[in-house]
Design an enzyme around this catalytic site. Structure first.
Site, PDB file in Angstrom:
ATOM      1  N   SER A 125       6.333   6.981   4.196  1.00 19.47           N
ATOM      2  CA  SER A 125       6.821   6.362   5.432  1.00 19.47           C
ATOM      3  C   SER A 125       8.105   6.496   5.961  1.00 19.47           C
ATOM      4  O   SER A 125       8.289   5.682   6.862  1.00 19.47           O
ATOM      5  CB  SER A 125       6.561   4.818   4.967  1.00 19.47           C
ATOM      6  OG  SER A 125       5.210   4.795   4.938  1.00 19.47           O
ATOM      7  N   TYR A 231       2.727  -5.339   6.880  1.00 22.35           N
ATOM      8  CA  TYR A 231       3.096  -3.780   6.860  1.00 22.35           C
ATOM      9  C   TYR A 231       1.575  -2.960   6.918  1.00 22.35           C
ATOM     10  O   TYR A 231       0.706  -3.323   6.247  1.00 22.35           O
ATOM     11  CB  TYR A 231       3.702  -3.250   5.477  1.00 22.35           C
ATOM     12  CG  TYR A 231       4.363  -1.914   5.921  1.00 22.35           C
ATOM     13  CD1 TYR A 231       5.852  -1.733   6.151  1.00 22.35           C
ATOM     14  CD2 TYR A 231       3.827  -0.847   5.465  1.00 22.35           C
ATOM     15  CE1 TYR A 231       6.525  -0.480   6.228  1.00 22.35           C
ATOM     16  CE2 TYR A 231       4.396   0.288   5.396  1.00 22.35           C
ATOM     17  CZ  TYR A 231       5.575   0.419   5.881  1.00 22.35           C
ATOM     18  OH  TYR A 231       6.271   1.907   5.838  1.00 22.35           O
ATOM     19  N   SER A 232       1.651  -2.162   8.024  1.00 22.12           N
ATOM     20  CA  SER A 232       0.263  -1.446   8.413  1.00 22.12           C
ATOM     21  C   SER A 232       0.594  -0.172   8.855  1.00 22.12           C
ATOM     22  O   SER A 232       1.284  -0.012   9.968  1.00 22.12           O
ATOM     23  CB  SER A 232      -0.500  -2.386   9.415  1.00 22.12           C
ATOM     24  OG  SER A 232      -1.793  -1.744   9.883  1.00 22.12           O
ATOM     25  N   ASN A 233      -0.032   0.743   8.410  1.00 22.66           N
ATOM     26  CA  ASN A 233      -0.063   2.129   8.906  1.00 22.66           C
ATOM     27  C   ASN A 233      -0.629   2.220  10.004  1.00 22.66           C
ATOM     28  O   ASN A 233      -0.146   3.184  11.034  1.00 22.66           O
ATOM     29  CB  ASN A 233      -0.606   3.026   7.885  1.00 22.66           C
ATOM     30  CG  ASN A 233      -0.043   3.338   6.480  1.00 22.66           C
ATOM     31  OD1 ASN A 233       1.286   3.622   6.432  1.00 22.66           O
ATOM     32  ND2 ASN A 233      -0.676   3.119   5.376  1.00 22.66           N
ATOM     33  N   GLY A 372       9.714   5.838   1.162  1.00 19.69           N
ATOM     34  CA  GLY A 372       8.327   6.135   1.417  1.00 19.69           C
ATOM     35  C   GLY A 372       7.723   7.055   0.386  1.00 19.69           C
ATOM     36  O   GLY A 372       8.489   7.548  -0.591  1.00 19.69           O
ATOM     37  N   SER A 398       6.585  12.618  -9.572  1.00 19.37           N
ATOM     38  CA  SER A 398       5.983  11.840 -10.691  1.00 19.37           C
ATOM     39  C   SER A 398       5.420  13.024 -11.640  1.00 19.37           C
ATOM     40  O   SER A 398       5.388  14.235 -11.347  1.00 19.37           O
ATOM     41  CB  SER A 398       4.821  11.166 -10.180  1.00 19.37           C
ATOM     42  OG  SER A 398       3.974  11.719  -9.412  1.00 19.37           O
TER      43      SER A 398
END
Length: 427
Positions: A125, A231-233, A372, A398
């Site tokens: 993001s 919050y919205s893509n 992000g 990760s």
């Protein structure tokens, strides 16, 4: 703990102390770091393997004045992520002492090499800050009205005419988040899978921006335009379509023409349907459940057309440092629009493509940031002082260890921010 588990259970107990970012619940940070948590999907989806070792500053990529400088507080903060279970981290800090880069952990599970300090990674993001900057440049040129209805530019979508360009950029449109909505009462309205086995099995699927938006518009709005913040893509994929309609060029071409080429960001890419990280990079892994069994898969390759304009870009710590420093230094936007971008709004403290965060008087006060991650494997950090003179950019990968994200990521991030912005004085 994976994203599904958090969405379904863990955060229900913490509704009073959470925010929702990128369609997945997020915890707020403790003490002076409240209001940041980890944006995009990093807090819910990063899981790593603990491995020893910190790479010292790489003198080949540093100015002579910065090469070899001893910054033990930064080395310890980088190592803290690995000690808490992440596979690796590369970080770049620019401040009054010069530039420092370092890394910890491993580039790839089963190998000893550390993450490259000049490596490419999925920035998630942080893409939103780039997208917002291009939109605001078009506002400065008089091609877009910040408070004009988006439907006036994109009439065929059937958008609510009350939704303005400003509402898209600060997440107040109320539009359904196409990767799913998570409500305070624990209700989940699914969208396109962005976690778990379903995402793993479909991570190479190609999505068109219009397809993403139309899916979102087929769902009920979260709230009336301008009455709340979530919050919205969807907002930023719409911003991509807005850029393309107004300029007559593709989003990738416009990004290259307006930001990447002028700033010399050679390591930054708008990948489209490209799935491969170019050049040196660390591998990212995703831990998920399949038929009651935990599995780990290398998700270094993934198709991020799923997050077009909202979270699909590739970059480096050097390029992100150059970008955010130029942005904060007034090199990309005229002063009035930069001021609008940096004005916090609503419960998220979100401006126009940026989070505004108060670290407190002992840590330099306000910083501007956007973090992000794509759905799995990677997390990215981008922080700057108001004048762009002090910056932190980093990539976390990760691994295969189970990590309690709600506990471990905020603690490691707080240690990192303390080392960079507070002089390492906080505990």
């Amino acid at each position: 703990m994976n994203g599904s588990a958090i969405a379904a259970s863990g955060l229900r107990k913490a509704n009073k102390d959470k925010i929702v970012l990128d369609g997945v619940n997020r915890f707020r940070m403790p003490r002076v770091f409240r209001g940041v948590a980890v944006t995009a999907l990093a807090a819910a989806l990063l899981a790593g393997a603990a491995t020893p070792g910190v790479a010292a500053a790489d003198s080949r990529s540093l100015p002579k004045a910065a090469a070899g400088q001893d910054r033990p507080e930064l080395q310890k903060a980088v190592q803290a992520f690995v000690d808490r279970g992440y596979a690796g981290l590369q970080m770049r800090v620019h401040d009054q002492r010069g530039e420092w880069v370092g890394s910890a952990g491993v580039r790839k599970l089963g190998q000893s090499a550390k993450p490259p300090t000049n490596g490419r990674f999925w920035v998630g993001s942080i893409t939103k800050t780039f997208t917002a900057t291009v939109v605001l440049q078009l506002v400065a040129e008089g091609k877009i009205g910040l408070d004009a209805p988006v439907a006036g530019y994109l009439p065929k979508l059937g958008l609510d005419r009350r939704i303005t360009v400003r509402m898209l950029l600060r997440h107040t449109s109320g539009l359904f988040n196409y990767t799913g909505e998570y409500y305070d009462d624990g209700t989940v309205v699914p969208g396109i899978p962005a976690m778990g086995k379903e995402w793993v099995d479909n991570r190479f699927r190609t999505y068109r921006p219009q397809e993403l938006v139309r899916l979102a518009l087929s769902k009920p709005a979260r709230f009336e335009p301008g009455t709340d913040q979530s919050y919205s893509n969807t907002n930023y994929t719409l911003a991509l379509l807005l850029i393309e309609k107004v300029t007559g060029r593709s989003y990738a071409e416009e990004m290259q023409r307006r930001i990447l080429r002028p700033l010399g960001l050679r390591g930054t890419v708008v990948p489209g349907v490209r799935t491969q990280l170019p050049g040196p990079h660390a591998h990212g892994y995703y831990r998920y459940q399949d038929a009651g069994q935990w599995k780990v898969v290398d998700v270094t390759r993934q198709n991020l057309s799923l997050l077009a304009g909202a979270g699909d870009m590739i970059s480096t710590t050097q390029d992100l440092q150059t970008f955010v420093s130029a942005l904060m230094g007034g090199k990309l936007l005229p002063a009035p629009l930069l001021a609008e971008m940096r004005k916090p709004h609503g419960k998220l403290g979100y401006g126009l493509g940026l989070f505004v965060q108060d670290l407190g008087p002992n840590c330099g006060g306000t910083v501007f940031q956007h973090n992000g991650s794509p759905p799995g494997g990677y997390g990215a950090l981008m922080y700057s002082s108001p004048d762009g003179s002090k910056t932190l950019t980093a990539s976390v990968t990760s691994g295969d260890a189970a990590v309690d994200q709600a506990q471990e990521f905020p603690k490691a991030l707080e240690k990192l921010l303390t080392a960079v912005f507070c002089g390492g004085q906080a505990d």
